[in-house]
Design a protein around this motif. Structure first.
Motif, PDB file in Angstrom:
ATOM      1  N   GLY B 123       0.825  -1.199   0.000  1.00  0.00           N
ATOM      2  CA  GLY B 123       0.000   0.000   0.000  1.00  0.00           C
ATOM      3  C   GLY B 123       0.856   1.244   0.000  1.00  0.00           C
ATOM      4  O   GLY B 123       2.051   1.191   0.324  1.00  0.00           O
ATOM      5  N   ALA B 124       0.259   2.336  -0.364  1.00  0.00           N
ATOM      6  CA  ALA B 124       0.951   3.621  -0.264  1.00  0.00           C
ATOM      7  C   ALA B 124      -0.059   4.663   0.173  1.00  0.00           C
ATOM      8  O   ALA B 124      -1.210   4.635  -0.260  1.00  0.00           O
ATOM      9  CB  ALA B 124       1.572   4.014  -1.591  1.00  0.00           C
ATOM     10  N   ILE B 125       0.365   5.527   1.081  1.00  0.00           N
ATOM     11  CA  ILE B 125      -0.510   6.598   1.532  1.00  0.00           C
ATOM     12  C   ILE B 125       0.253   7.922   1.504  1.00  0.00           C
ATOM     13  O   ILE B 125       1.483   7.936   1.460  1.00  0.00           O
ATOM     14  CB  ILE B 125      -1.008   6.380   2.982  1.00  0.00           C
ATOM     15  N   PRO B 132       4.418  10.983   0.684  1.00  0.00           N
ATOM     16  CA  PRO B 132       4.110   9.611   0.264  1.00  0.00           C
ATOM     17  C   PRO B 132       4.940   8.578   1.033  1.00  0.00           C
ATOM     18  O   PRO B 132       6.144   8.727   1.173  1.00  0.00           O
ATOM     19  CB  PRO B 132       4.491   9.602  -1.217  1.00  0.00           C
ATOM     20  N   VAL B 133       4.248   7.564   1.539  1.00  0.00           N
ATOM     21  CA  VAL B 133       4.880   6.503   2.320  1.00  0.00           C
ATOM     22  C   VAL B 133       4.401   5.175   1.759  1.00  0.00           C
ATOM     23  O   VAL B 133       3.239   5.052   1.385  1.00  0.00           O
ATOM     24  CB  VAL B 133       4.429   6.607   3.796  1.00  0.00           C
ATOM     25  N   MET B 135       3.992   0.910   2.196  1.00  0.00           N
ATOM     26  CA  MET B 135       3.897  -0.124   3.219  1.00  0.00           C
ATOM     27  C   MET B 135       3.908  -1.498   2.579  1.00  0.00           C
ATOM     28  O   MET B 135       3.362  -1.680   1.493  1.00  0.00           O
ATOM     29  CB  MET B 135       2.593   0.054   3.999  1.00  0.00           C
ATOM     30  N   VAL B 149       4.050  -5.347   9.413  1.00  0.00           N
ATOM     31  CA  VAL B 149       4.302  -4.602   8.182  1.00  0.00           C
ATOM     32  C   VAL B 149       5.575  -3.776   8.298  1.00  0.00           C
ATOM     33  O   VAL B 149       6.095  -3.568   9.384  1.00  0.00           O
ATOM     34  CB  VAL B 149       3.135  -3.633   7.863  1.00  0.00           C
ATOM     35  N   TYR B 151       7.506  -0.068   6.695  1.00  0.00           N
ATOM     36  CA  TYR B 151       7.241   1.203   6.014  1.00  0.00           C
ATOM     37  C   TYR B 151       8.530   1.834   5.514  1.00  0.00           C
ATOM     38  O   TYR B 151       9.584   1.668   6.117  1.00  0.00           O
ATOM     39  CB  TYR B 151       6.637   2.218   6.982  1.00  0.00           C
ATOM     40  N   ARG B 152       8.419   2.597   4.442  1.00  0.00           N
ATOM     41  CA  ARG B 152       9.519   3.471   4.017  1.00  0.00           C
ATOM     42  C   ARG B 152       8.914   4.721   3.400  1.00  0.00           C
ATOM     43  O   ARG B 152       7.782   4.695   2.911  1.00  0.00           O
ATOM     44  CB  ARG B 152      10.405   2.810   2.957  1.00  0.00           C
ATOM     45  N   ALA B 154       8.379   7.098   0.385  1.00  0.00           N
ATOM     46  CA  ALA B 154       8.359   6.844  -1.050  1.00  0.00           C
ATOM     47  C   ALA B 154       9.028   8.013  -1.784  1.00  0.00           C
ATOM     48  O   ALA B 154       8.991   9.130  -1.286  1.00  0.00           O
ATOM     49  CB  ALA B 154       6.922   6.686  -1.524  1.00  0.00           C
ATOM     50  N   GLU B 209      -3.725   0.611  -2.823  1.00  0.00           N
ATOM     51  CA  GLU B 209      -3.451  -0.614  -2.078  1.00  0.00           C
ATOM     52  C   GLU B 209      -3.744  -1.841  -2.936  1.00  0.00           C
ATOM     53  O   GLU B 209      -4.776  -1.899  -3.588  1.00  0.00           O
ATOM     54  CB  GLU B 209      -4.351  -0.616  -0.832  1.00  0.00           C
ATOM     55  N   ASN B 211      -4.385  -5.688  -2.293  1.00  0.00           N
ATOM     56  CA  ASN B 211      -4.606  -6.586  -1.168  1.00  0.00           C
ATOM     57  C   ASN B 211      -5.700  -7.585  -1.504  1.00  0.00           C
ATOM     58  O   ASN B 211      -6.858  -7.238  -1.521  1.00  0.00           O
ATOM     59  CB  ASN B 211      -4.997  -5.787   0.077  1.00  0.00           C
ATOM     60  N   LYS B 226      -7.386  -1.209  -4.538  1.00  0.00           N
ATOM     61  CA  LYS B 226      -8.214  -0.064  -4.161  1.00  0.00           C
ATOM     62  C   LYS B 226      -7.388   1.197  -4.343  1.00  0.00           C
ATOM     63  O   LYS B 226      -6.164   1.164  -4.239  1.00  0.00           O
ATOM     64  CB  LYS B 226      -8.636  -0.164  -2.698  1.00  0.00           C
ATOM     65  N   ALA B 227      -8.082   2.293  -4.606  1.00  0.00           N
ATOM     66  CA  ALA B 227      -7.377   3.575  -4.680  1.00  0.00           C
ATOM     67  C   ALA B 227      -8.331   4.683  -4.315  1.00  0.00           C
ATOM     68  O   ALA B 227      -9.524   4.616  -4.635  1.00  0.00           O
ATOM     69  CB  ALA B 227      -6.822   3.793  -6.083  1.00  0.00           C
TER      70      ALA B 227
END
Lengths: 454, 230
Positions: B123-125, B132-133, B135, B149, B151-152, B154, B209, B211, B226-227
């Motif tokens: 995923g990215a949020i 932007p991050v 997961m 999970v 994280y980094r 982005a 995401e 998933n 999903k977006a």
């Protein structure tokens, strides 16, 4: 992204004014005047207060705009409502303001409005701000000390190579009090409180080229511009440590996706720390341990540790803790093991941790340390030195210190115990080598110097 | 550009949530393999699509009012033949109407039931402080239960993505658990990189995401996506 100009005048002011300086010794503004004096600030100090002719023997000005000459930094210790007014009046006479006063956004909507007014006034006039609602700066390089806590209550650390950046004034101050007791030195400490202008990124931008600072330890509650912080930290090639508090805070994102609901704020801070090569510290104890390790030891070349002890059980327990901390315990190289086998009794198990047993002598410690630590397989040694065996004498501490210097690798001495042990530990201390009274402390320090080097 | 077109269309209709099919088209544009599917309105049409894809198939509801389809009774898997598909269709319409009264049903997705792999989530949020991050996490339910999970920030480099994949405890499942062949972690890492870049390149995108994403010995395949837009 545009890089803000670094407000260097906060770190090397040649003159400061204390706005609201009182002649009453009980007032915070008076204590600040005294702190500046006690710290040995070499520049000019001007009290500003219309109610007084002089404060602490210095001529007092009624307001900033009545001063003949400008000052680099004005320290504001006034009720919040008066800060904006005074700042506006005297802005052309100052480059920076340290606003100690509370009563701003931390108190509610009214305070928030005052804070916005303060920021817009400062921006208008080109004045940079530290604070408000902060302790300000303690700086052993410039000799500035804006702390409103008297010297007989909280000690100040001597000059040193560690900089402390802290959102919380009380955290930083308590830490400094402990550091002072141990003689651990600090270069600069900045407590920026509500940080409406100068923040951790600005300080990092300054400290990265500060020749007085080798390591930076940060206390972080929240960072407003995470990206800018990471970029500033990345550019700063010094050893960076941080403790993040408020770890349970949830993400505030309004999203229907799992990714949004799983991500707490803390997880993102950890990702950011990793990105910026910042070593995370878990709490106050680690904060102090980190300062202690930075102050007393050079960074280890890596995370490979040799454990030597005369107490088998304690050795195994230290080994467990090392592994939990991500340290590795390489077995002894064949030639080293063979060499030691010829010196030590035949019933010995030559392994890491190495147990010299209750028959241990000074000679065994020195030989085994020399043979293992001169080998490239190890970066640091933890010596769990229990003083029970009669074969150990008070000549050992100085010999171990000598050997450590010759080998050029850190030896961490760990000696839990009672009265006799404390006397022996005191010998190490007089030689400038710290002794950890708990295995936990020694392992944590080893882990910190390993992370620094790696 | 294809991706901008998809987003523009949704914005024009003032939608904040992309449909599954729109989100999957984003993935296709990134060259992330997606389980073959067709969008249908009628049961007859569904049978034709299923025939073409080959049984077994999965039936999923399309509704702008439903983000979590399984909870709304809007997913039926492992449908073996035409008869079962028709039955599943009828049951789903009733079930969704019962569980989510008033939800608009715009159609259905008929999707090839792809073979089981190791399930992961990418995923990215967009975070208010860190931007932007990205997961990564392993294993369907475990993601929510254990937050297993990594994280980094982005965009993530390939090297960073490979690090991320190894971080969750569930990595053992990808690394040849109980004699299974090790999964295509390189292909997986490339997918993480692509998702991490998506939010950096498309400012209107708020979150995205996949998933689950199935990871196989060779290759990966997105099963659901999903977006959302900001």
């Amino acid at each position: 992204m545009e890089e803000k100009r670094i407000p260097e005048f906060f770190f090397n002011p040649s003159s400061v004014a204390v706005v609201g300086a009182s002649a009453n010794p009980a007032k915070l503004s008076h204590i600040i005047m005294k702190s500046i004096e006690e710290a040995g600030f070499r520049g000019s100090v001007y009290p500003v207060n219309p109610a007084h002719q002089e404060v602490l023997g210095r001529r007092c000005y009624p307001s900033l705009d009545t001063m003949e000459e400008g000052v680099d930094v004005a320290i504001f210790a006034l009720p919040a409502e008066k800060v904006v007014e005074e700042l506006q009046k005297g802005a052309s006479n100052i480059s920076g303001a340290i606003v100690i006063s509370g009563g701003f956004s931390e108190t509610g909507p009214r305070g928030r409005r005052l804070e916005e007014e303060l920021l817009s006034a400062a921006k208008d006039k080109g004045v940079r701000i530290v604070g408000p609602n902060c302790m300000g700066i303690y700086d052993t390089v410039s000799g500035l000390d804006t702390l409103f806590i008297p010297y007989d209550r909280v000690d100040r650390p001597p000059a040193g190579r560690i900089a402390i950046l802290s959102q919380s004034g009380s955290f930083a101050l308590t830490a400094m009090d402990v550091l002072a007791r141990e003689g651990i030195g600090v270069s600069r400490m900045v407590s920026y409180g509500n940080k409406i202008d100068v923040d951790e990124a600005d300080c990092l931008d300054f400290l990265r080229d500060d020749e007085n600072t080798d390591a930076i330890v940060m206390y972080i509650e929240g960072i407003d511009d995470g990206r800018r912080f990471v970029e500033s930290a990345r550019r700063c090639k010094k050893n960076l440590f941080a403790i993040k508090v408020g770890r349970r805070e949830a993400g505030k994102r309004a999203t229907t996706l799992h990714t949004g609901s799983i991500a707490g704020r803390y997880e993102l801070y950890r990702a950011a720390f990793r990105e910026a090569a910042i070593t995370e510290l878990s709490g106050f104890e680690e904060f102090i341990d980190a300062c202690r390790a930075i102050h007393r030891f050079r960074p280890a070349g890596g995370n490979r540790v040799m454990i030597i002890t005369d107490g088998g059980g304690m050795g195994v327990s230290v080994a467990d803790m090392c592994v939990d901390e991500g340290l590795v315990l390489p077995e002894l190289p064949e030639d080293v093991a063979e060499g030691l086998g010829k010196i030590l009794p035949p019933y010995f198990t030559i392994s890491n941790p190495l147990d010299l047993t209750g028959n241990a002598t000074d000679e065994w410690y020195l030989t085994t340390l020399a043979k293992t630590m001169t080998h490239r397989s190890y970066d640091a040694a933890i010596v769990v030195l229990l003083w029970g065996p009669p074969g150990l004498t008070d000549a050992l501490p100085s010999k171990i210190c000598e050997l450590s210097k010759r080998v050029g690798k850190p030896f961490l001495i760990c000696s839990p115990g009672g009265r006799f042990t404390e006397r022996m530990s005191a010998i190490f201390e007089t030689l400038g080598v710290p002794v950890f009274s708990t295995p936990e402390g020694a392992v944590r320090a080893a882990s910190i110097i390993a992370r620094e080097g790696g | 550009m294809k991706m901008r077109g998809i987003i523009k269309a949704a914005l024009k209709e003032q939608r904040k949530i992309l449909s599954e099919s729109e989100a999957k088209r984003l993935l296709r544009a990134l060259k992330v393999p997606v389980a073959p599917y067709g969008v249908v309105k009628e049961a007859e049409e569904a049978c034709k699509v299923a025939q073409r894809l080959g049984y077994p198939v999965v039936l999923k509801v399309i509704s702008p009012d439903i983000t979590h389809k399984t909870e709304a009774g809007g997913v039926c898997i492992d449908i073996a033949d035409e008869e079962a598909l028709k039955r599943a269709w009828m049951e789903m319409v009733l079930r969704v109407a019962h569980k989510r009264p008033g939800a608009r049903i715009e159609g259905f997705i008929v999707e090839k039931m792809i073979k089981k792999g190791v399930e992961v989530i990418i995923g990215a949020i967009r975070d208010e402080q860190f931007g932007p991050v990205v997961m990564f996490g392993t294993g369907g339910i475990a993601v929510e239960l254990f937050r297993d999970v990594s994280y980094r920030l982005a965009p993530a480099s390939l090297e960073t993505a490979q690090e991320m994949i190894r971080e969750p405890r569930g990595f053992v499942l990808l690394n040849g658990y109980r004699g299974a062949p090790p999964c295509d972690t390189k292909g997986l890492a490339h997918t993480v990189v692509k998702v991490s870049e998506l939010l950096c390149n498309l400012d209107e995108l708020e979150a995205v995401e996949i998933n689950p994403l199935m990871v196989y010995e060779h290759g990966v395949m997105a099963v659901d996506a999903k977006a959302t837009l900001s």
